[in-house]
Design a protein around this motif. Structure first.
Motif, PDB file in Angstrom:
ATOM      1  N   ARG A  51       0.831  -1.202   0.000  1.00 53.10           N
ATOM      2  CA  ARG A  51       0.000   0.000   0.000  1.00 53.10           C
ATOM      3  C   ARG A  51       0.869   1.256   0.000  1.00 53.10           C
ATOM      4  O   ARG A  51       2.006   1.247   0.467  1.00 53.10           O
ATOM      5  N   GLN A  52       0.277   2.353  -0.485  1.00 49.03           N
ATOM      6  CA  GLN A  52       0.957   3.646  -0.470  1.00 49.03           C
ATOM      7  C   GLN A  52       1.317   4.008   0.966  1.00 49.03           C
ATOM      8  O   GLN A  52       0.575   3.719   1.897  1.00 49.03           O
ATOM      9  N   ASN A  53       2.462   4.651   1.147  1.00 50.86           N
ATOM     10  CA  ASN A  53       3.041   5.040   2.437  1.00 50.86           C
ATOM     11  C   ASN A  53       3.592   3.860   3.214  1.00 50.86           C
ATOM     12  O   ASN A  53       4.078   4.026   4.323  1.00 50.86           O
ATOM     13  N   GLY A  54       3.520   2.648   2.631  1.00 48.89           N
ATOM     14  CA  GLY A  54       4.167   1.489   3.231  1.00 48.89           C
ATOM     15  C   GLY A  54       5.620   1.450   2.784  1.00 48.89           C
ATOM     16  O   GLY A  54       6.145   2.420   2.222  1.00 48.89           O
ATOM     17  N   HIS A  55       6.279   0.331   3.000  1.00 47.39           N
ATOM     18  CA  HIS A  55       7.687   0.195   2.636  1.00 47.39           C
ATOM     19  C   HIS A  55       7.890  -1.012   1.735  1.00 47.39           C
ATOM     20  O   HIS A  55       7.149  -1.987   1.819  1.00 47.39           O
ATOM     21  N   VAL A  56       8.935  -0.941   0.901  1.00 47.66           N
ATOM     22  CA  VAL A  56       9.292  -2.031   0.002  1.00 47.66           C
ATOM     23  C   VAL A  56      10.755  -1.854  -0.394  1.00 47.66           C
ATOM     24  O   VAL A  56      11.294  -0.748  -0.337  1.00 47.66           O
ATOM     25  N   MET A  57      11.386  -2.957  -0.778  1.00 48.35           N
ATOM     26  CA  MET A  57      12.747  -2.888  -1.301  1.00 48.35           C
ATOM     27  C   MET A  57      12.652  -2.701  -2.816  1.00 48.35           C
ATOM     28  O   MET A  57      12.048  -3.511  -3.512  1.00 48.35           O
ATOM     29  N   LEU A  58      13.229  -1.613  -3.320  1.00 52.72           N
ATOM     30  CA  LEU A  58      13.298  -1.355  -4.751  1.00 52.72           C
ATOM     31  C   LEU A  58      14.762  -1.209  -5.130  1.00 52.72           C
ATOM     32  O   LEU A  58      15.478  -0.404  -4.527  1.00 52.72           O
ATOM     33  N   LYS A  59      15.202  -2.010  -6.082  1.00 57.67           N
ATOM     34  CA  LYS A  59      16.613  -2.010  -6.508  1.00 57.67           C
ATOM     35  C   LYS A  59      17.537  -2.219  -5.303  1.00 57.67           C
ATOM     36  O   LYS A  59      18.573  -1.570  -5.164  1.00 57.67           O
ATOM     37  N   ASP A  60      17.158  -3.131  -4.408  1.00 56.86           N
ATOM     38  CA  ASP A  60      17.915  -3.486  -3.191  1.00 56.86           C
ATOM     39  C   ASP A  60      18.089  -2.329  -2.211  1.00 56.86           C
ATOM     40  O   ASP A  60      19.050  -2.297  -1.453  1.00 56.86           O
ATOM     41  N   ARG A  61      17.182  -1.368  -2.230  1.00 60.91           N
ATOM     42  CA  ARG A  61      17.223  -0.238  -1.309  1.00 60.91           C
ATOM     43  C   ARG A  61      15.889  -0.154  -0.567  1.00 60.91           C
ATOM     44  O   ARG A  61      14.817  -0.340  -1.163  1.00 60.91           O
ATOM     45  N   PRO A  62      15.898   0.160   0.740  1.00 64.49           N
ATOM     46  CA  PRO A  62      14.643   0.331   1.478  1.00 64.49           C
ATOM     47  C   PRO A  62      13.961   1.635   1.065  1.00 64.49           C
ATOM     48  O   PRO A  62      14.570   2.699   1.109  1.00 64.49           O
ATOM     49  N   CYS A  63      12.706   1.523   0.638  1.00 67.06           N
ATOM     50  CA  CYS A  63      11.987   2.682   0.116  1.00 67.06           C
ATOM     51  C   CYS A  63      10.616   2.815   0.759  1.00 67.06           C
ATOM     52  O   CYS A  63      10.005   1.824   1.154  1.00 67.06           O
ATOM     53  N   LYS A  64      10.133   4.059   0.811  1.00 68.24           N
ATOM     54  CA  LYS A  64       8.755   4.339   1.189  1.00 68.24           C
ATOM     55  C   LYS A  64       7.960   4.438  -0.101  1.00 68.24           C
ATOM     56  O   LYS A  64       8.371   5.116  -1.048  1.00 68.24           O
ATOM     57  N   ILE A  65       6.820   3.752  -0.163  1.00 67.32           N
ATOM     58  CA  ILE A  65       6.011   3.734  -1.366  1.00 67.32           C
ATOM     59  C   ILE A  65       5.269   5.065  -1.498  1.00 67.32           C
ATOM     60  O   ILE A  65       4.497   5.444  -0.626  1.00 67.32           O
ATOM     61  N   THR A  66       5.517   5.769  -2.611  1.00 64.35           N
ATOM     62  CA  THR A  66       4.859   7.056  -2.847  1.00 64.35           C
ATOM     63  C   THR A  66       3.634   6.895  -3.735  1.00 64.35           C
ATOM     64  O   THR A  66       2.700   7.686  -3.646  1.00 64.35           O
ATOM     65  N   GLU A  67       3.661   5.878  -4.598  1.00 67.40           N
ATOM     66  CA  GLU A  67       2.528   5.630  -5.483  1.00 67.40           C
ATOM     67  C   GLU A  67       2.543   4.164  -5.874  1.00 67.40           C
ATOM     68  O   GLU A  67       3.608   3.563  -6.060  1.00 67.40           O
ATOM     69  N   ILE A  68       1.353   3.584  -5.986  1.00 66.65           N
ATOM     70  CA  ILE A  68       1.240   2.198  -6.419  1.00 66.65           C
ATOM     71  C   ILE A  68      -0.013   2.071  -7.274  1.00 66.65           C
ATOM     72  O   ILE A  68      -1.073   2.574  -6.907  1.00 66.65           O
ATOM     73  N   CYS A 121       7.450  -9.625  -2.927  1.00 68.76           N
ATOM     74  CA  CYS A 121       8.402  -8.517  -2.830  1.00 68.76           C
ATOM     75  C   CYS A 121       9.023  -8.526  -1.440  1.00 68.76           C
ATOM     76  O   CYS A 121       8.369  -8.878  -0.458  1.00 68.76           O
ATOM     77  N   ASP A 122      10.272  -8.097  -1.366  1.00 70.50           N
ATOM     78  CA  ASP A 122      10.914  -7.932  -0.063  1.00 70.50           C
ATOM     79  C   ASP A 122      10.463  -6.619   0.540  1.00 70.50           C
ATOM     80  O   ASP A 122      10.428  -5.584  -0.130  1.00 70.50           O
ATOM     81  N   VAL A 123      10.124  -6.665   1.834  1.00 72.41           N
ATOM     82  CA  VAL A 123       9.696  -5.490   2.580  1.00 72.41           C
ATOM     83  C   VAL A 123      10.679  -5.303   3.735  1.00 72.41           C
ATOM     84  O   VAL A 123      10.908  -6.236   4.502  1.00 72.41           O
ATOM     85  N   PRO A 124      11.295  -4.119   3.866  1.00 74.75           N
ATOM     86  CA  PRO A 124      12.262  -3.921   4.943  1.00 74.75           C
ATOM     87  C   PRO A 124      11.576  -3.805   6.304  1.00 74.75           C
ATOM     88  O   PRO A 124      10.469  -3.289   6.411  1.00 74.75           O
ATOM     89  N   ASN A 125      12.247  -4.322   7.326  1.00 79.92           N
ATOM     90  CA  ASN A 125      11.803  -4.096   8.702  1.00 79.92           C
ATOM     91  C   ASN A 125      12.302  -2.707   9.095  1.00 79.92           C
ATOM     92  O   ASN A 125      13.499  -2.512   9.298  1.00 79.92           O
ATOM     93  N   VAL A 126      11.395  -1.755   9.164  1.00 81.53           N
ATOM     94  CA  VAL A 126      11.745  -0.365   9.455  1.00 81.53           C
ATOM     95  C   VAL A 126      11.361  -0.075  10.901  1.00 81.53           C
ATOM     96  O   VAL A 126      10.243  -0.356  11.321  1.00 81.53           O
ATOM     97  N   LYS A 127      12.309   0.493  11.651  1.00 79.30           N
ATOM     98  CA  LYS A 127      12.048   0.825  13.044  1.00 79.30           C
ATOM     99  C   LYS A 127      12.482   2.250  13.329  1.00 79.30           C
ATOM    100  O   LYS A 127      13.413   2.763  12.720  1.00 79.30           O
TER     101      LYS A 127
END
Length: 157
Positions: free
Chosen positions: A29-46, A82-88
């Motif tokens: 979902r938007q504002n969630g997190h995902v790994m894009l190109k092996d980097r932890p990212c916040k989803i801005t649009e899906i 998809c890989d989702v980073p554990n963000v704390k």
């Protein structure tokens, strides 16, 4: 028990948690997190496309790197894992600023000195406010990286 029963559960941090977990692309979902190109990212649009003639709907994921601000995008089948980073997020009390690093105190009284003072407006405000006020620093942690992302001042009573 014998050593033969011990298992290797992959690399993780000191608490034993893995840096990522998997989630189906359609569940992101938007504002969630995902790994894009092996980097932890916040989803801005899906966005999700409808099923095409080959039967799979696609998910287009756009995100911003949590630490560098770089923009990334990826298109995957909706059933793809998809890989989702554990963000704390952690909050520490600022004790000192020395040689460009923040000295931060845990609730228990222990300190750490390995977080760089951020640049730009946030870094300037931290250094200015530290002179006469109690400052708390919010640190974001994901995939072995940590960065100071915010500050707040204790209200005066």
């Amino acid at each position: 028990m014998s050593d033969a029963l011990e298992a290797d559960f992959g690399s993780g941090d000191e608490a034993g948690a893995k840096p990522t977990y998997t989630a189906q692309a359609s569940s992101l979902r938007q504002n969630g997190h995902v790994m894009l190109k092996d980097r932890p990212c916040k989803i801005t649009e899906i966005t999700t496309t409808t099923e095409g003639k080959h039967g799979h709907s696609k998910v287009a994921i756009f995100g911003v790197d949590l630490f560098t601000g770089d923009k990334y995008e990826d298109v995957v089948p909706s059933t793809h894992d998809c890989d989702v980073p554990n963000v704390k997020k952690f909050e520490y009390m600022l004790v000192d600023i020395k040689d460009g690093f923040l000295s931060l105190m845990y609730d228990g009284g222990d300190t750490r000195d390995d977080i760089k003072c951020p640049g730009g407006d946030l870094g300037n405000e931290i250094q200015t406010r530290f002179e006469g006020e109690t400052v708390h620093i919010t640190v974001l942690s994901a995939c072995g990286e940590e960065e100071a992302i915010a500050m707040k001042i204790d209200p005066k009573y």
